[in-house]
Design a protein around this motif. Structure first.
Motif, PDB file in Angstrom:
ATOM      1  N   ARG A  97       0.751  -1.119  -0.084  1.00  0.00           N
ATOM      2  CA  ARG A  97      -0.081   0.073   0.184  1.00  0.00           C
ATOM      3  C   ARG A  97       0.727   1.358  -0.038  1.00  0.00           C
ATOM      4  O   ARG A  97       1.482   1.496   0.848  1.00  0.00           O
ATOM      5  CB  ARG A  97      -1.030  -0.060   1.297  1.00  0.00           C
ATOM      6  CG  ARG A  97      -1.866   1.137   1.339  1.00  0.00           C
ATOM      7  CD  ARG A  97      -2.604   1.382   2.400  1.00  0.00           C
ATOM      8  NE  ARG A  97      -3.404   2.614   2.403  1.00  0.00           N
ATOM      9  CZ  ARG A  97      -3.120   3.490   2.996  1.00  0.00           C
ATOM     10  NH1 ARG A  97      -2.277   3.595   3.715  1.00  0.00           N
ATOM     11  NH2 ARG A  97      -4.052   4.692   3.097  1.00  0.00           N
ATOM     12  N   ASP A 118      -4.489  -3.981  -0.536  1.00  0.00           N
ATOM     13  CA  ASP A 118      -4.121  -2.786  -0.362  1.00  0.00           C
ATOM     14  C   ASP A 118      -2.692  -2.583  -1.338  1.00  0.00           C
ATOM     15  O   ASP A 118      -1.812  -1.811  -0.854  1.00  0.00           O
ATOM     16  CB  ASP A 118      -3.798  -2.085   0.713  1.00  0.00           C
ATOM     17  CG  ASP A 118      -5.194  -1.598   1.529  1.00  0.00           C
ATOM     18  OD1 ASP A 118      -6.354  -1.925   0.847  1.00  0.00           O
ATOM     19  OD2 ASP A 118      -4.996  -1.466   2.537  1.00  0.00           O
ATOM     20  N   HIS A 178      -8.658  -0.655  -0.145  1.00  0.00           N
ATOM     21  CA  HIS A 178      -8.346   0.404  -1.069  1.00  0.00           C
ATOM     22  C   HIS A 178      -8.156   0.131  -2.400  1.00  0.00           C
ATOM     23  O   HIS A 178      -8.449   1.057  -3.356  1.00  0.00           O
ATOM     24  CB  HIS A 178      -7.011   0.912  -0.665  1.00  0.00           C
ATOM     25  CG  HIS A 178      -6.600   1.853   0.505  1.00  0.00           C
ATOM     26  ND1 HIS A 178      -6.419   3.209   0.452  1.00  0.00           N
ATOM     27  CD2 HIS A 178      -6.772   1.283   1.867  1.00  0.00           C
ATOM     28  CE1 HIS A 178      -6.425   3.652   1.688  1.00  0.00           C
ATOM     29  NE2 HIS A 178      -6.700   2.717   2.389  1.00  0.00           N
ATOM     30  N   HIS A 230      -4.067  -5.124   6.396  1.00  0.00           N
ATOM     31  CA  HIS A 230      -4.985  -3.979   6.639  1.00  0.00           C
ATOM     32  C   HIS A 230      -4.647  -2.869   7.786  1.00  0.00           C
ATOM     33  O   HIS A 230      -4.576  -1.705   7.559  1.00  0.00           O
ATOM     34  CB  HIS A 230      -6.299  -4.606   6.867  1.00  0.00           C
ATOM     35  CG  HIS A 230      -7.259  -3.512   6.971  1.00  0.00           C
ATOM     36  ND1 HIS A 230      -7.830  -2.636   6.134  1.00  0.00           N
ATOM     37  CD2 HIS A 230      -8.203  -3.275   8.206  1.00  0.00           C
ATOM     38  CE1 HIS A 230      -8.731  -1.687   6.410  1.00  0.00           C
ATOM     39  NE2 HIS A 230      -8.932  -2.269   7.862  1.00  0.00           N
TER      40      HIS A 230
END
Length: 312
Positions: A6, A43, A98, A239
């Motif tokens: 991410r 993500d 996301h 997460h």
């Protein structure tokens, strides 16, 4: 290695230095034949915009595809490091919240249920919002290991009760349809390969203590109950941006941090040594790696070493 890629707060953004360090670590493990795959627990991108996801796919390819060309990197001289890491291992991946964001110009912005991920990563994730059985890992000295992933992100239009603090952007839901699919493919895999060890991979960490309400997995306890019913003792996830391992009942949850996000926080992930005994039981021995500055060089080292190097 279980990790999220991410990349921070802007579309197509990421912190390249930790990502290069991750590639370097993969190189080391490849040279010593210590890595079989990279597990990316969602993500991968900041948003579900096609351009953002395409950039995430490019970075995944650079880590895992020997034929990928490292064009357009922020620092071009590092391209060989990316390409060298390409031969380290393949990747298993799944979407996070996301990755499922809808358009930023709609109302509400970044509404759940985006489908661009399914188009960009269709080869790696061919099941949309459901459960996917990855190719088994087979070694001569033990039974095969099978990873089964599930997408617990919110479905499109799921806004009831989620308006407070933008909860629609941070929460997931273990709804009956996805859990049913997850249990079904698990049971089918056990019938087809009875000697295999089976683990699950999801994005959201079920029953993660002290997590903000607007980031929690709704009905998270049902994931652990389903795992118990299926005899699954290990769930890998992400997460939270906080590496943690914890046990609920007979199930151990392995929650990876974020390896290359922009901004603050600890960049970390786990290196898991996984074996399967003759009864099909999965055994996991883990080392957490964190990003640290040692003798002027920033790289990933075991967390205990990273903590010892941190300023007091």
């Amino acid at each position: 290695i279980a990790s999220g890629l991410r990349p921070g707060v802007l579309p197509t953004s990421h912190d390249p230095m930790p990502l290069w360090s991750l590639c370097d670590l993969l190189d080391h493990h490849r040279e010593h034949e210590l890595v079989d795959l990279v597990l990316l627990t969602g993500d991968l991108a900041t948003t579900g915009d096609h351009a953002d996801l395409a950039e995430a796919r490019r970075l995944v390819c650079l880590m895992t595809d020997p034929g990928a060309k490292a064009t357009g990197l922020a620092v071009s001289e590092r391209s060989e490091s990316y390409r060298a890491s390409a031969t380290a291992a393949g990747a298993c991946l799944l979407p996070g919240n996301h990755d499922r964001y809808g358009p930023s110009i709609g109302w509400p912005p970044f509404a759940p249920g985006g489908v661009a991920f399914d188009k960009v990563f269709h080869r790696e994730w061919p099941v949309a919002r459901g459960a996917h059985v990855y190719p088994p890992l087979v070694r001569q000295d033990c039974p095969p290991l099978v990873i089964i992933g599930a997408d617990l992100s919110l479905p499109g239009g799921a806004m009831d009760g989620l308006w407070d603090k933008g909860a629609w952007m941070g929460r997931g839901a273990a709804d009956a349809s996805v859990l049913g699919a997850l249990q079904s493919v698990t049971d089918e895999t056990r019938r087809r390969v009875p000697e295999a060890g089976i683990v699950w991979a999801v994005h959201f960490a079920p029953e993660f203590a002290k997590l903000a309400e607007n980031l929690r997995l709704m009905k998270g306890e049902s994931v652990l109950a389903a795992a118990a019913n299926c005899g699954v003792e290990h769930v890998f996830c992400g997460h939270t941006h906080e590496s943690r391992q914890y046990t609920v009942g007979a199930c151990t949850v392995h929650c990876a941090g974020s390896a290359s996000s922009c901004g603050g926080g600890v960049r970390s992930f786990f290196v898991h040594g996984i074996s399967v005994d003759r009864s099909g039981r999965v055994l996991v021995d883990s080392v957490e790696y964190a990003y640290a500055l040692e003798t002027g060089i920033a790289h990933f080292v075991p967390r205990q070493e990273a903590d010892s190097q941190s300023p007091r």
